[in-house]
Write an enzyme that holds these catalytic residues in place. Structure first.
Site, PDB file in Angstrom:
ATOM      1  N   LYS A 174       6.660   9.477   5.049  1.00  0.00           N
ATOM      2  CA  LYS A 174       5.606   9.614   4.037  1.00  0.00           C
ATOM      3  C   LYS A 174       6.201   9.661   2.641  1.00  0.00           C
ATOM      4  O   LYS A 174       5.752   8.956   1.724  1.00  0.00           O
ATOM      5  CB  LYS A 174       4.790  10.883   4.312  1.00  0.00           C
ATOM      6  CG  LYS A 174       3.742  11.239   3.272  1.00  0.00           C
ATOM      7  CD  LYS A 174       4.235  12.308   2.274  1.00  0.00           C
ATOM      8  CE  LYS A 174       4.543  13.609   2.962  1.00  0.00           C
ATOM      9  NZ  LYS A 174       4.959  14.663   1.982  1.00  0.00           N
ATOM     10  N   LYS A 189      11.359  15.286  -7.145  1.00  0.00           N
ATOM     11  CA  LYS A 189      11.533  15.401  -5.695  1.00  0.00           C
ATOM     12  C   LYS A 189      11.634  14.026  -5.041  1.00  0.00           C
ATOM     13  O   LYS A 189      12.425  13.822  -4.104  1.00  0.00           O
ATOM     14  CB  LYS A 189      10.368  16.183  -5.083  1.00  0.00           C
ATOM     15  CG  LYS A 189      10.418  16.285  -3.552  1.00  0.00           C
ATOM     16  CD  LYS A 189      11.685  16.941  -3.045  1.00  0.00           C
ATOM     17  CE  LYS A 189      11.800  16.849  -1.513  1.00  0.00           C
ATOM     18  NZ  LYS A 189      10.808  17.665  -0.809  1.00  0.00           N
ATOM     19  N   THR A 246       5.629  17.834  -0.980  1.00  0.00           N
ATOM     20  CA  THR A 246       6.074  16.588  -1.600  1.00  0.00           C
ATOM     21  C   THR A 246       4.897  15.634  -1.568  1.00  0.00           C
ATOM     22  O   THR A 246       4.434  15.237  -0.494  1.00  0.00           O
ATOM     23  CB  THR A 246       7.270  15.983  -0.854  1.00  0.00           C
ATOM     24  OG1 THR A 246       8.327  16.941  -0.816  1.00  0.00           O
ATOM     25  CG2 THR A 246       7.750  14.722  -1.549  1.00  0.00           C
TER      26      THR A 246
END
Length: 332
Positions: A275, A207, A133
């Site tokens: 993150k 995503k 990701t």
């Protein structure tokens, strides 16, 4: 070579690419992908990557792996994988190179580093598949660099956690050339279900939207548990009751029981989720979007990091809400 692309690549990477292009004598087959004609490279053998790569080995593919911590790759080595000294060396022995690492900086290093990166070692016609990701803009940059070398790049981050990876039931969000994505389906199908989302970067955008949805769903789950507990309900029976109703969700299926058992081991690390949510917030700022639920969830997950709990799984969000309310949810 387009001027803008030339400026985006380092001189040493350009030099190595020109040298490799002049020496390349073979490319990935245009035949359907099978274990007999396609060599696999795999970078990143953590919680997710280890299981995902294992499915390819079990299917009979020749797999070469790279991981910074060799001990985390030992299970795959025992299954028959070869170990490479660098992503560059790995790519030189592979037709399709998968990567699933921690952060965008890691992606850039393992794929684009001019000396050790996978792209500088990949033969003409090879494919990079980044399943980390990461930032959509980085996916676009990798795709441009790969295109210049007459290679292909697909961004294909996944959702489903450690259980999805183990069971080959991941949702895969793919961005890039649609024909290439379709050709890779024999590989993707071993790990889960691929969903083509559009051009390069669109897999990452999908995503990130997925992570926004998960963040709010997880927050609702832990708030519901705390409310039910404070109201005197048997929280285990409460979870069983709502799982078959409108409140049922994948988060309940994957993490409800774990939370009650205080199993906070990572299916997906808090550090990595922070993150991801940070990337989401940056993209929101760029788009001019206000998503307060996302911002709140990111702050609560940041509080877990502040308490030294970044190594736990995303279900550890229960700890943050318990601290806010001075309660500890326990089954009756």
């Amino acid at each position: 070579m387009p001027l803008l692309l030339r400026r985006s690549l380092s001189p040493s990477l350009i030099s190595s690419i020109f040298l490799r292009r002049s020496m390349a004598s073979s490319s990935i087959s245009t035949d359907p992908i099978t274990p007999s004609n396609t060599r696999i490279g795999w970078i990143g053998t953590g919680v997710m990557g280890r299981s995902m790569c294992g499915h390819l080995i079990k299917a009979g593919y020749t797999v070469t792996i790279f991981n910074r911590t060799i001990s985390k790759a030992q299970t795959l080595i025992d299954m028959g994988a070869n170990l490479a000294e660098s992503p560059n060396s790995l790519a030189s022995q592979s037709d399709v190179v998968f990567s699933i690492v921690g952060y965008p900086s890691d992606v850039r290093h393992v794929l684009l580093d001019p000396n050790s990166g996978a792209l500088s070692g990949l033969r003409t016609g090879g494919v990079l598949v980044d399943m980390t990701t990461s930032e959509p803009s980085l996916a676009e940059e990798i795709a441009k660099a790969a295109s210049f070398t007459k290679c292909f790049s697909i961004d294909a981050p996944v959702s489903g956690g450690d259980l999805g990876a183990k069971n080959g039931k991941l949702a895969i969000f793919a961005g890039g050339d649609e024909t290439t994505v379709k050709r890779l389906d024999p590989l993707f199908s071993l790990m889960g279900k691929v969903n083509y989302m559009g051009t390069s970067g669109k897999g990452q955008f999908a995503k990130l939207a997925n992570q926004i949805t998960i963040a709010s769903t997880m927050l609702g789950l832990v708030e519901g548990l705390i409310y039910a507990y404070k109201a005197g309900l048997d929280v285990k029976k409460f979870l069983e009751a709502i799982s078959s109703g409108a409140a049922g969700s994948k988060s309940i299926d994957l993490y409800g029981d774990r939370i009650l058992k205080r199993d906070l081991d990572p299916g997906f690390y808090v550090n990595h989720f922070v993150k991801d949510l940070g990337i989401c917030l940056k993209e929101c700022e760029r788009m001019g979007l206000a998503l307060p639920g996302l911002a709140l969830a990111q702050q609560l997950y940041l509080s877990l990091k502040a308490h030294g709990e970044g190594h736990l799984g995303t279900q550890a969000l229960i700890l943050s809400l318990e601290r806010l309310n001075n309660v500890s949810v326990q089954p009756l």
